[in-house]
Write an enzyme that holds these catalytic residues in place. Structure first.
Site, short mmCIF file in Angstrom:
data_model
loop_
_atom_site.label_atom_id
_atom_site.label_comp_id
_atom_site.label_asym_id
_atom_site.label_seq_id
_atom_site.Cartn_x
_atom_site.Cartn_y
_atom_site.Cartn_z
N GLY A 151 -61.23 46.49 -24.36
CA GLY A 151 -62.31 46.57 -23.26
C GLY A 151 -61.90 47.33 -21.99
N ILE A 152 -60.66 47.14 -21.62
CA ILE A 152 -60.22 47.99 -20.28
C ILE A 152 -59.89 49.42 -20.70
CG2 ILE A 152 -58.26 48.06 -18.64
CD1 ILE A 152 -57.82 45.03 -18.89
N THR A 163 -51.09 49.61 -16.34
CA THR A 163 -51.60 48.61 -15.76
C THR A 163 -51.69 47.46 -16.49
OG1 THR A 163 -54.05 49.38 -16.36
CG2 THR A 163 -53.10 49.99 -14.18
N ALA A 164 -51.00 47.47 -17.60
CA ALA A 164 -51.23 46.28 -18.50
C ALA A 164 -49.96 45.28 -18.17
CB ALA A 164 -50.83 46.99 -19.99
N ARG A 165 -48.90 45.44 -18.82
CA ARG A 165 -47.73 44.53 -18.45
C ARG A 165 -46.46 45.58 -18.08
NH1 ARG A 165 -50.56 41.21 -17.00
NH2 ARG A 165 -51.04 39.19 -17.59
N ASP A 218 -48.97 49.59 -11.77
CA ASP A 218 -49.36 48.23 -11.14
C ASP A 218 -48.42 47.03 -11.57
OD1 ASP A 218 -50.91 46.82 -9.21
OD2 ASP A 218 -52.29 46.14 -10.96
N GLU A 223 -41.38 41.61 -12.59
CA GLU A 223 -41.95 41.01 -11.25
C GLU A 223 -41.58 39.78 -10.61
OE1 GLU A 223 -46.17 41.26 -11.65
OE2 GLU A 223 -46.19 43.08 -12.85
N HIS A 261 -49.21 45.16 -8.43
CA HIS A 261 -50.09 44.05 -9.29
C HIS A 261 -51.11 43.45 -8.57
CE1 HIS A 261 -49.57 41.76 -13.34
NE2 HIS A 261 -50.72 41.95 -12.92
N THR A 312 -56.68 43.39 -10.39
CA THR A 312 -57.77 42.52 -10.41
C THR A 312 -58.11 41.86 -9.20
OG1 THR A 312 -56.64 40.83 -11.37
CG2 THR A 312 -57.65 42.14 -12.92
#
Length: 343
Positions: free
Chosen positions: A162-163, A249-251, A275, A280, A300, A303
């Protein structure tokens, strides 16, 4: 249950027919004791956990086999407030008969917008311009020779969920980019053209190497799995054109950060927009050093908007409410699709 900050009406509705317990444990050991017979969570049927604030992961650590073994037999549902759910050992939870859900759709727009911001900033070499300004210089020190407009460039999307498809739509319509994608399985004709400009489609790349070689921008939107960890390393970066940009922007662990830093420093690729990070909240010092030249970095926050966070909480609570009422979540993670939950 972790703290619900925004979807108060949904929480009130859930609380009207279920006892809601807050998780105030401060360590993994304390949480395991709370699950044990006689503990405050010994009879829980459902669990809501929040990824964005990261308190859950700080307290519990990854939901691995040890933690799954400690769960009470009564627990049947875990709703995870996040798009990625690599923190959860889904096979172990499935063996225990626990239904698991993430937040699969309401994050699409916000995450794609974040990727679009990183894409534009990295292409136009805005980190370098911001670095010059912080040093007291204005634009006369900025070389436009390495800055690119997006129109007509090729955007390669790795992971056409979807993204990824939302980003494809936005980039094609707003920026005039040509879109190719690499996915485990080719999309249907309908999905390849859905939302795209008239006469355009997402074009399927037969391999990751094929996508890397033809893309001016590569944007990652695949889940973190053992197969995708360090999917982008030195060899893959070397296959990208020297003017190309990498967006993630995933992992974080999908990218070998040390290899990325080396590739940026040696000019193997022109820039990156990130991001997410491999360890992290720590960020590779090389990336921080490059933040005023070749790397556009966010902490990050993909969202973290009021609307998206509210929708994420609400969707989780509605899903959990449905599970407690009917015995089945409204939806589960992909690995549990088609699972016979009555077995």
């Amino acid at each position: 249950m972790d703290e619900v900050q925004l979807a108060k009406k949904d929480l009130e509705r859930l609380s009207s027919h279920a006892e809601v317990l807050r998780n105030h444990t401060q360590s993994r050991d304390e949480l395991i004791r709370a699950f044990s017979p006689g503990g405050p969570f010994a009879q829980v049927r459902g669990m809501y956990r929040h990824f964005g604030g990261a308190r859950s992961i700080r307290v519990s650590g990854r939901f691995d086999q040890e933690l799954v073994d400690a769960l009470p037999e009564t627990l049947k549902f875990i709703v995870h407030n996040g798009a990625g759910y690599d923190q959860l050992d889904v096979p172990a939870l499935t063996r225990r008969g626990v239904q698991v859900a993430n937040v699969p759709t309401v994050v699409n727009e916000a995450t794609a917008d974040t990727a679009l911001f990183l894409l534009l900033g990295a292409l136009r070499q805005f980190p370098r311009a911001m670095g010059h300004m912080q040093q007291g210089h204005f634009h006369r020190h900025f070389s436009f020779m390495e800055a690119s407009d997006p129109e007509g460039l090729t955007l390669g999307i790795v992971g056409a969920g979807g993204i990824g498809r939302t980003l494809a739509r936005k980039a094609a319509h707003a920026l005039g980019m040509h879109v190719v994608y690499y996915n485990r399985h080719r999309l249907s004709d309908e999905l390849e053209t859905q939302g795209m400009p008239e006469g355009a489609r997402m074009e399927y790349a037969l391999s990751l190497d094929a996508l890397l070689g033809q893309s001016d921008v590569v944007s990652l939107h695949c889940p973190l799995t053992p197969q995708t960890r360090h999917m982008i390393g030195a060899a893959q970066l070397a296959r990208m054109p020297s003017h190309a940009i990498l967006i993630n922007t995933a992992r974080g662990p999908i990218v070998d950060e040390a290899a990325l830093v080396d590739a940026l420093e040696r000019g193997v690729i022109a820039g990156a927009g990130l991001d997410v990070y491999e360890n992290e909240p720590e960020v590779h010092p090389g990336l921080l050093r490059l933040a005023t030249s070749k790397a556009l970095l966010l902490p990050h926050v993909g969202t973290l908007s009021l609307q998206t966070q509210t929708d994420m909480e609400a969707l989780c609570l509605r899903n959990l409410e449905h599970g407690l009422s009917t015995g089945r979540l409204l939806f589960t993670v992909k690995e549990q699709e088609g699972w016979d939950m009555s077995a």
